[in-house]
Design a protein around this motif. Structure first.
Motif, PDB file in Angstrom:
ATOM      1  N   PHE A  98      34.874  28.536  56.513  1.00 14.22           N
ATOM      2  CA  PHE A  98      35.949  29.385  57.052  1.00 14.22           C
ATOM      3  C   PHE A  98      36.472  30.287  55.958  1.00 14.22           C
ATOM      4  O   PHE A  98      36.804  29.817  54.874  1.00 14.22           O
ATOM      5  CB  PHE A  98      37.125  28.534  57.537  1.00 14.22           C
ATOM      6  N   ASP A  99      36.555  31.577  56.253  1.00 17.31           N
ATOM      7  CA  ASP A  99      37.162  32.495  55.292  1.00 17.31           C
ATOM      8  C   ASP A  99      38.544  32.884  55.818  1.00 17.31           C
ATOM      9  O   ASP A  99      38.652  33.567  56.829  1.00 17.31           O
ATOM     10  CB  ASP A  99      36.267  33.728  55.118  1.00 17.31           C
ATOM     11  N   GLU A 100      39.572  32.450  55.135  1.00 11.53           N
ATOM     12  CA  GLU A 100      40.966  32.747  55.518  1.00 11.53           C
ATOM     13  C   GLU A 100      41.207  32.545  57.007  1.00 11.53           C
ATOM     14  O   GLU A 100      41.576  33.482  57.711  1.00 11.53           O
ATOM     15  CB  GLU A 100      41.311  34.206  55.171  1.00 11.53           C
ATOM     16  N   PRO A 101      41.024  31.326  57.502  1.00  6.79           N
ATOM     17  CA  PRO A 101      41.111  31.145  58.957  1.00  6.79           C
ATOM     18  C   PRO A 101      42.488  31.425  59.538  1.00  6.79           C
ATOM     19  O   PRO A 101      42.583  31.730  60.719  1.00  6.79           O
ATOM     20  CB  PRO A 101      40.730  29.676  59.160  1.00  6.79           C
ATOM     21  N   LYS A 121      36.437  33.909  46.296  1.00  6.90           N
ATOM     22  CA  LYS A 121      36.292  32.918  47.368  1.00  6.90           C
ATOM     23  C   LYS A 121      35.284  33.375  48.428  1.00  6.90           C
ATOM     24  O   LYS A 121      34.351  32.641  48.768  1.00  6.90           O
ATOM     25  CB  LYS A 121      37.657  32.670  48.056  1.00  6.90           C
ATOM     26  N   SER A 122      35.468  34.596  48.914  1.00  8.98           N
ATOM     27  CA  SER A 122      34.555  35.085  49.956  1.00  8.98           C
ATOM     28  C   SER A 122      33.136  35.192  49.419  1.00  8.98           C
ATOM     29  O   SER A 122      32.170  34.883  50.124  1.00  8.98           O
ATOM     30  CB  SER A 122      35.008  36.459  50.461  1.00  8.98           C
ATOM     31  N   THR A 123      33.036  35.620  48.193  1.00 11.49           N
ATOM     32  CA  THR A 123      31.714  35.751  47.581  1.00 11.49           C
ATOM     33  C   THR A 123      31.007  34.403  47.546  1.00 11.49           C
ATOM     34  O   THR A 123      29.816  34.301  47.860  1.00 11.49           O
ATOM     35  CB  THR A 123      31.865  36.302  46.146  1.00 11.49           C
ATOM     36  N   PHE A 130      34.148  34.220  59.834  1.00 14.13           N
ATOM     37  CA  PHE A 130      34.569  35.249  58.884  1.00 14.13           C
ATOM     38  C   PHE A 130      36.059  35.521  58.965  1.00 14.13           C
ATOM     39  O   PHE A 130      36.719  35.157  59.934  1.00 14.13           O
ATOM     40  CB  PHE A 130      33.791  36.541  59.126  1.00 14.13           C
ATOM     41  N   GLN A 131      36.537  36.202  57.929  1.00 12.91           N
ATOM     42  CA  GLN A 131      37.972  36.450  57.849  1.00 12.91           C
ATOM     43  C   GLN A 131      38.484  37.244  59.054  1.00 12.91           C
ATOM     44  O   GLN A 131      39.506  36.919  59.621  1.00 12.91           O
ATOM     45  CB  GLN A 131      38.269  37.213  56.558  1.00 12.91           C
ATOM     46  N   ASN A 132      37.733  38.288  59.413  1.00  9.74           N
ATOM     47  CA  ASN A 132      38.212  39.140  60.491  1.00  9.74           C
ATOM     48  C   ASN A 132      37.362  38.943  61.737  1.00  9.74           C
ATOM     49  O   ASN A 132      36.207  39.337  61.770  1.00  9.74           O
ATOM     50  CB  ASN A 132      38.146  40.593  60.038  1.00  9.74           C
TER      51      ASN A 132
HETATM   52 MG   LIG Z   1      38.238  37.002  50.652  1.00  9.60          MG
END
Ligand SMILES: [Mg+2]
Ligand SMILES: Nc1ncnc2c1ncn2[C@@H]1O[C@H](COP(=O)(O)OP(=O)(O)O)[C@@H](O)[C@H]1O
Lengths: 246, 266
Positions: A159-162, A41-43, A82-84
């Protein structure tokens, strides 16, 4: 509109992570990209903005192909959260952090200031203006991170893992906030309850390939499909079924 | 280890100290930068062995510390971080240079002793000056001041990232340290045998983290240097401070105050 055509991506260590992914996202749509950890997913999100370039296939955003030459233009159209949030906030106060993007794109200080106060107002975070980002709570960080992307008025937001790192109340606030945003949204997540609530359509990734794709309410209620992809039914549906059994 | 990462973190979060609101804190950053530079140049230019000529320059840190309300603890902490290197140089002078300077009562004062005192005093003065500057001015303001003085943007960006990177390493170090301590309850610090892997991991983790931050920056149009917004330079009042300090510094450099005072009282 985003068009992804037979996209393959590999990391510099030679590991191929995405295999021949093809899909489309229409303007104004909310699309969930769901899948187990490591599914890619992030990729996929990173390749939308040219942080990773395709080894095969292509991505087009509003008719502009994602390649080395166009990244600047692409990144102006596409905002990323980003996720973080700790990775996204690096200036010494919230104001400068939000101003970072617009300044890089040569906006006038006057414009930047207006936009930022508008964001402060919209999110109710005026009091954070001078705060150092590592003094913020997790939820505040997330909101500021979203503001840093929104300030550019992108037509697409990724959005990555919001909802990661958020407590239930903050998660709820975030979901309501995302509902308000009218631009195209692509949300990578394994928070399926949120996907069910926010997304028109979902794409299931499994080991770097598209495993299933369809309307959120069809895919996310199909237990067999979800289990096969290493996921499970959204919690709210599990609860409903439990109640139904009783 | 926790001490190191704490003090690194503290260095990065020096902004904490910048929240006070004293005369010095309110002074324009460019003025402070200029005054500090002048002070450093003058102090460094004092000839070796002339300990007595250095002493008057104590006026600056003393006044600065009082006006800026910097706590003694903070001062000592920074001196402790910075002094070991100078201490080493100073003490080696003690042994290397045993030429007699002058006898005082029954004790013979050697050139080495003088230069040891000189080196120590000089570095205390310079360190204190820098501490006063950094603990009353945020890093950003300093960067803006540098830009105002036409320091190349590339250099300013480098300084900014070096400074931020210290913070990244410190954060990763403290996360790892807690992870370690929780699983090694008897250990007071990281054991020597675990130090290698710990440091290796630390480098990899900070590198990964820096990479992610860099990606986030690129997504917002970063292309090698940070665009700083234009901030104002030095006001008339600011120039007044600069001129006054310059006057005092030059006077101290030209006139030997110690001898003057000596003559006055003898
Ligand atoms: Mg990820
Ligand atoms: N920088 C990298 N170098 C090599 N492999 C990576 C890198 N980042 C991620 N991967 C691998 O790519 C795969 C997909 O990762 P990712 O896109 O982060 O998954 P997800 O976000 O769905 O959890 C994983 O198997 C992961 O190990």
């Amino acid at each position: 509109m985003i068009v992804i055509d037979k996209l393959s991506v590999q990391y510099s260590d030679g590991k191929q992570v995405l295999h021949q992914v093809s899909c489309r996202v229409n303007d104004g749509e909310s699309v969930g990209i769901i899948g187990a950890n490591g599914a890619g997913k992030s990729t996929l999100l990173k390749s939308f903005v040219g942080l990773l370039m395709p080894s095969q296939g292509r991505i087009e955003i509003h008719g502009v192909e994602v390649n080395q030459k166009n990244v600047r233009k692409i990144r102006e159209m596409v905002g990323v959260v980003f996720q973080n949030p700790d990775d996204q906030l690096f200036m010494s106060n919230v104001y400068d952090d939000i101003a970072f993007g617009p300044r890089n794109y040569g906006m006038t200080e006057e414009w930047v200031k207006q936009r930022i106060y508008h964001m402060f107002h919209a999110f109710g975070i005026e009091h954070l203006e001078k705060s150092h980002s590592n003094k913020l709570s997790g939820g505040e960080k997330r909101i500021v991170a979203i503001a840093t992307a929104l300030v550019m008025e992108p037509s697409i937001l990724l959005f990555d893992e919001p909802t990661s790192f958020l407590d239930p109340r903050m998660r709820r606030r975030l979901i309501e906030l995302l509902k308000e945003l009218e631009m195209t949204k692509i949300i990578a997540t394994h928070d399926l309850d949120m996907a069910l609530e926010l997304c028109d359509r979902v794409i299931i990734l499994k080991e770097g390939s598209i495993y299933a794709e369809g309307q959120a309410k069809d895919i996310l209620t199909n237990e067999t499909l979800l289990l096969e992809a290493g996921l499970e039914l959204p919690y709210c549906l599990q609860k409903c079924m439990d109640i139904g059994k009783v | 280890m926790s001490n190191i990462s704490n003090s690194l973190l503290q260095m990065n979060n020096i902004e904490n100290m910048n929240q006070k609101n004293t005369v010095i804190h309110r002074m324009e950053p460019a003025v402070k930068l200029l005054i500090t530079l002048m002070y450093l140049i003058v102090v460094i230019s004092v000839n070796p062995y002339q300990v007595s000529r250095l002493i008057p320059y104590l006026f600056y840190p003393v006044i600065g510390i009082i006006l800026a309300e910097i706590s003694l603890r903070t001062m000592i902490k920074y001196l402790v971080i910075a002094m070991p290197f100078t201490l080493f140089t100073g003490i080696s002078n003690l042994f290397l240079n045993r030429e007699i300077a002058f006898p005082m009562a029954n004790v013979v004062i050697t050139q080495g002793m003088l230069s040891c005192c000189f080196v120590l005093l000089k570095s205390i003065l310079t360190i204190l000056a820098v501490v006063i500057l950094t603990s009353t001015t945020s890093m950003d303001d300093l960067l803006y001041a540098m830009i105002h003085f036409k320091v190349p943007i590339i250099i300013v960006t480098q300084i900014m990232f070096t400074y931020r990177y210290i913070g990244v390493i410190a954060e990763e170090a403290s996360i790892m340290y807690h992870g370690y301590i929780l699983r090694a309850p008897k250990a007071k610090a990281i054991k020597a045998k675990d130090m290698g892997p710990f440091l290796g991991q630390l480098i990899i983790r900070s590198f990964d983290r820096a990479e992610r931050i860099y990606q986030a920056m690129k997504c917002r149009g970063f292309e090698g240097y940070v665009s700083f917004s234009g901030k104002k330079g030095i006001s008339g009042k600011g120039w007044f401070y600069v001129v006054i300090t310059a006057g005092i510094l030059i006077a101290l450099r030209l006139v030997n105050i110690s001898i003057l005072l000596g003559k006055l009282f003898m």
